[in-house]
Design an enzyme around this catalytic site. Structure first.
Site, PDB file in Angstrom:
ATOM      1  N   GLN A 190      -7.258  -0.221   4.511  1.00 27.37           N
ATOM      2  CA  GLN A 190      -8.067  -0.818   5.578  1.00 27.37           C
ATOM      3  C   GLN A 190      -9.460  -1.215   5.114  1.00 27.37           C
ATOM      4  O   GLN A 190     -10.102  -2.079   5.719  1.00 27.37           O
ATOM      5  CB  GLN A 190      -8.185   0.164   6.752  1.00 27.37           C
ATOM      6  CG  GLN A 190      -6.888   0.452   7.460  1.00 27.37           C
ATOM      7  CD  GLN A 190      -6.336  -0.749   8.209  1.00 27.37           C
ATOM      8  OE1 GLN A 190      -7.070  -1.627   8.639  1.00 27.37           O
ATOM      9  NE2 GLN A 190      -5.017  -0.791   8.374  1.00 27.37           N
ATOM     10  N   CYS A 243       2.800   1.493  11.846  1.00 29.74           N
ATOM     11  CA  CYS A 243       3.943   2.197  11.265  1.00 29.74           C
ATOM     12  C   CYS A 243       4.523   3.246  12.205  1.00 29.74           C
ATOM     13  O   CYS A 243       5.588   3.779  11.961  1.00 29.74           O
ATOM     14  CB  CYS A 243       3.533   2.858   9.949  1.00 29.74           C
ATOM     15  SG  CYS A 243       2.916   1.679   8.731  1.00 29.74           S
ATOM     16  N   GLY A 285       0.802  -1.218   0.000  1.00 29.85           N
ATOM     17  CA  GLY A 285       0.000   0.000   0.000  1.00 29.85           C
ATOM     18  C   GLY A 285       0.833   1.265   0.000  1.00 29.85           C
ATOM     19  O   GLY A 285       0.467   2.266  -0.623  1.00 29.85           O
ATOM     20  N   ASN A 306      -7.077   3.973   9.565  1.00 28.70           N
ATOM     21  CA  ASN A 306      -6.423   2.790  10.111  1.00 28.70           C
ATOM     22  C   ASN A 306      -6.370   2.774  11.634  1.00 28.70           C
ATOM     23  O   ASN A 306      -6.184   1.721  12.243  1.00 28.70           O
ATOM     24  CB  ASN A 306      -4.998   2.668   9.556  1.00 28.70           C
ATOM     25  CG  ASN A 306      -4.203   3.947   9.725  1.00 28.70           C
ATOM     26  OD1 ASN A 306      -4.612   5.010   9.249  1.00 28.70           O
ATOM     27  ND2 ASN A 306      -3.068   3.875  10.388  1.00 28.70           N
ATOM     28  N   THR A 360      10.589  -8.039 -12.114  1.00 26.19           N
ATOM     29  CA  THR A 360       9.984  -9.373 -12.211  1.00 26.19           C
ATOM     30  C   THR A 360       8.845  -9.503 -11.202  1.00 26.19           C
ATOM     31  O   THR A 360       9.014  -9.186 -10.026  1.00 26.19           O
ATOM     32  CB  THR A 360      11.040 -10.458 -11.952  1.00 26.19           C
ATOM     33  OG1 THR A 360      12.077 -10.325 -12.927  1.00 26.19           O
ATOM     34  CG2 THR A 360      10.427 -11.844 -12.037  1.00 26.19           C
ATOM     35  N   SER A 380      -3.463  -3.330   0.037  1.00 23.73           N
ATOM     36  CA  SER A 380      -2.362  -4.189   0.456  1.00 23.73           C
ATOM     37  C   SER A 380      -2.901  -5.536   0.908  1.00 23.73           C
ATOM     38  O   SER A 380      -3.864  -5.595   1.685  1.00 23.73           O
ATOM     39  CB  SER A 380      -1.592  -3.521   1.604  1.00 23.73           C
ATOM     40  OG  SER A 380      -0.418  -4.236   1.900  1.00 23.73           O
ATOM     41  N   ALA A 381      -2.269  -6.616   0.458  1.00 20.71           N
ATOM     42  CA  ALA A 381      -2.817  -7.957   0.657  1.00 20.71           C
ATOM     43  C   ALA A 381      -2.827  -8.405   2.107  1.00 20.71           C
ATOM     44  O   ALA A 381      -3.724  -9.135   2.542  1.00 20.71           O
ATOM     45  CB  ALA A 381      -2.028  -8.969  -0.179  1.00 20.71           C
ATOM     46  N   HIS A 382      -1.839  -7.995   2.887  1.00 21.25           N
ATOM     47  CA  HIS A 382      -1.704  -8.577   4.220  1.00 21.25           C
ATOM     48  C   HIS A 382      -2.744  -8.066   5.212  1.00 21.25           C
ATOM     49  O   HIS A 382      -2.806  -8.532   6.347  1.00 21.25           O
ATOM     50  CB  HIS A 382      -0.280  -8.370   4.767  1.00 21.25           C
ATOM     51  CG  HIS A 382       0.032  -6.974   5.210  1.00 21.25           C
ATOM     52  ND1 HIS A 382       0.113  -6.628   6.536  1.00 21.25           N
ATOM     53  CD2 HIS A 382       0.308  -5.858   4.504  1.00 21.25           C
ATOM     54  CE1 HIS A 382       0.425  -5.344   6.641  1.00 21.25           C
ATOM     55  NE2 HIS A 382       0.548  -4.859   5.416  1.00 21.25           N
TER      56      HIS A 382
END
Length: 394
Positions: free
Chosen positions: A181, A327, A72, A153, A239, A201-203
């Site tokens: 979020q 963060c 993100g 968040n 990649t 963001s995936a996590h």
């Protein structure tokens, strides 16, 4: 430690078993580089295409509008920096809010200090919601971008994104939202909400760390962010993280499939937790909008104690929580979000964020409340501020 209750799902989530299973073949079997020409590479390329389709479906986008990033933060940086570079000759004004994630705030600061940008940081109300009239007043002929997070968040407040998008559209201004979020937690339709760019963001949704995306609406001509090869249609070189992308696609499909039932349960447990804490522990307050908030977010400030001490004692009781954004957890400064909604420093310092998951149970929350009552009472017994307060209010 025999008991552990994880209530910091806004910081990160456990990767779901089905997501891990989807990823595994792309580490050891289907490990080809998608840019190569042989069959092994084609398998990887097809997996990326499928994941792009899975993610696009969640927000009503076209697959070709999804660009994979490392997370993100990168997506936020890309949206702001590339838009400014594209449009700075037209105007140098950006509008955002005082409660954005630091990925937005620090990028805006960089653009101000190094690129000549002028940024308006909108105030929010006591619940953390942007006032639409303030947004309208802030717009000038030089405004080129509005960036407002979908949901906060720390305090979980959900912004009037559809209305903000409509205002941006009417003024011909690009609209970006940090939906890190919100993605997978609340319904999102980029066309209905007039969103030009969206970060995720995936996590945060039981996917792997290190993979995110930026949605860029067709026709938005911002530049590439990382230069090199021709990956991501020449807009983000490097990649591809095939296992991560596959995991993100699986997590997005899973989040969409389970959203209604999952968030309904989370919302009921959230409200149960809020009610117990606010009724059973004196001198505390709920932060964020009581209704327009993420289904799994609880943020409470406790007077006369320090949030850091509270977290240490909770950890000793097997409870994982946070005092705000992951963060900024190493900072001793009070949350910029809590200060923006009007809390004084001494109350902002005593904040606690508890974020639930589909695995959270009522029994977990009952245990948390009982431990919280004990810990808050113990910390207040050691507080001279609390002692003085009680003497004055006998």
């Amino acid at each position: 430690m025999s008991k552990r209750i994880y209530l910091d799902n806004a910081a990160t989530t456990k990767t779901a078993t089905e997501v891990v299973e989807a990823m595994l073949p792309y580490f050891t079997e289907n490990y080809g580089n998608p840019s190569s020409v042989y069959d092994l590479a084609a398998t990887s390329k097809e997996a990326i295409t499928k994941a792009r389709e899975q993610i696009a479906a969640v927000i009503g986008a076209e697959p070709k509008e999804i660009y994979f990033t490392a997370g993100g933060t990168e997506a936020d940086n890309w949206a702001l920096e590339a838009t400014y570079e594209l449009l700075c000759k037209k105007g140098n004004h950006i509008i955002t809010t005082k409660i954005e994630h630091h990925a937005i705030l620090h990028t805006c600061e960089y653009l101000e200090k190094n690129r000549g940008a002028r940024v308006t940081y909108l105030d929010v109300d006591e619940n953390g919601i942007v006032k639409l009239e303030d947004l309208e007043k802030a717009i000038t002929p030089e405004t080129i971008l509005i960036s407002v997070m979908f949901a906060n968040n720390e305090i979980g407040s959900i912004q009037p994104i559809k209305e903000i998008g409509q205002i941006a559209k009417e003024h011909g201004i690009y609209f970006h939202t940090d939906a890190v979020q919100a993605f997978g937690q609340v319904p999102i339709d980029v066309d209905e909400y007039h969103i030009d760019m969206l970060s995720s963001s995936a996590h945060k949704i039981n996917g792997p760390k290190g993979i995110g995306f930026l949605y860029i609406r067709k026709g938005v001509k911002i530049r590439s962010f990382i230069h090199g090869g021709a990956q991501e249609r020449k807009r983000r070189a490097g990649t591809e993280n095939v296992p991560g992308i596959v995991g993100y696609g699986a997590a997005a499909e899973r989040a969409a499939r389970t959203m209604q039932e999952r968030t309904e349960v989370e919302r009921k447990l959230r409200d149960y937790l809020i009610e117990r804490i606010t009724k059973e522990i004196p001198y505390c307050r709920l932060n964020g909008d009581p209704v327009k908030r993420l289904p799994n977010n609880v943020n409470i400030s406790f007077q006369f104690i320090e949030g850091e001490s509270l977290l240490i004692f909770l950890d000793g009781a097997g409870i994982c929580a946070s005092s705000g954004s992951a963060c900024t957890s190493g900072s001793l400064d009070p949350s910029h979000v809590l200060l923006a909604i009007g809390l004084p420093h001494e109350i902002a310092h005593g904040s606690l964020r508890l974020t639930l998951s589909e695995e959270t149970t009522k029994e977990d929350l009952d245990y948390v409340v009982e431990k919280l009552k004990e810990i808050v009472a113990r910390l207040r017994d050691m507080s001279p501020l609390y002692e003085d307060f009680m003497k004055k209010n006998k």
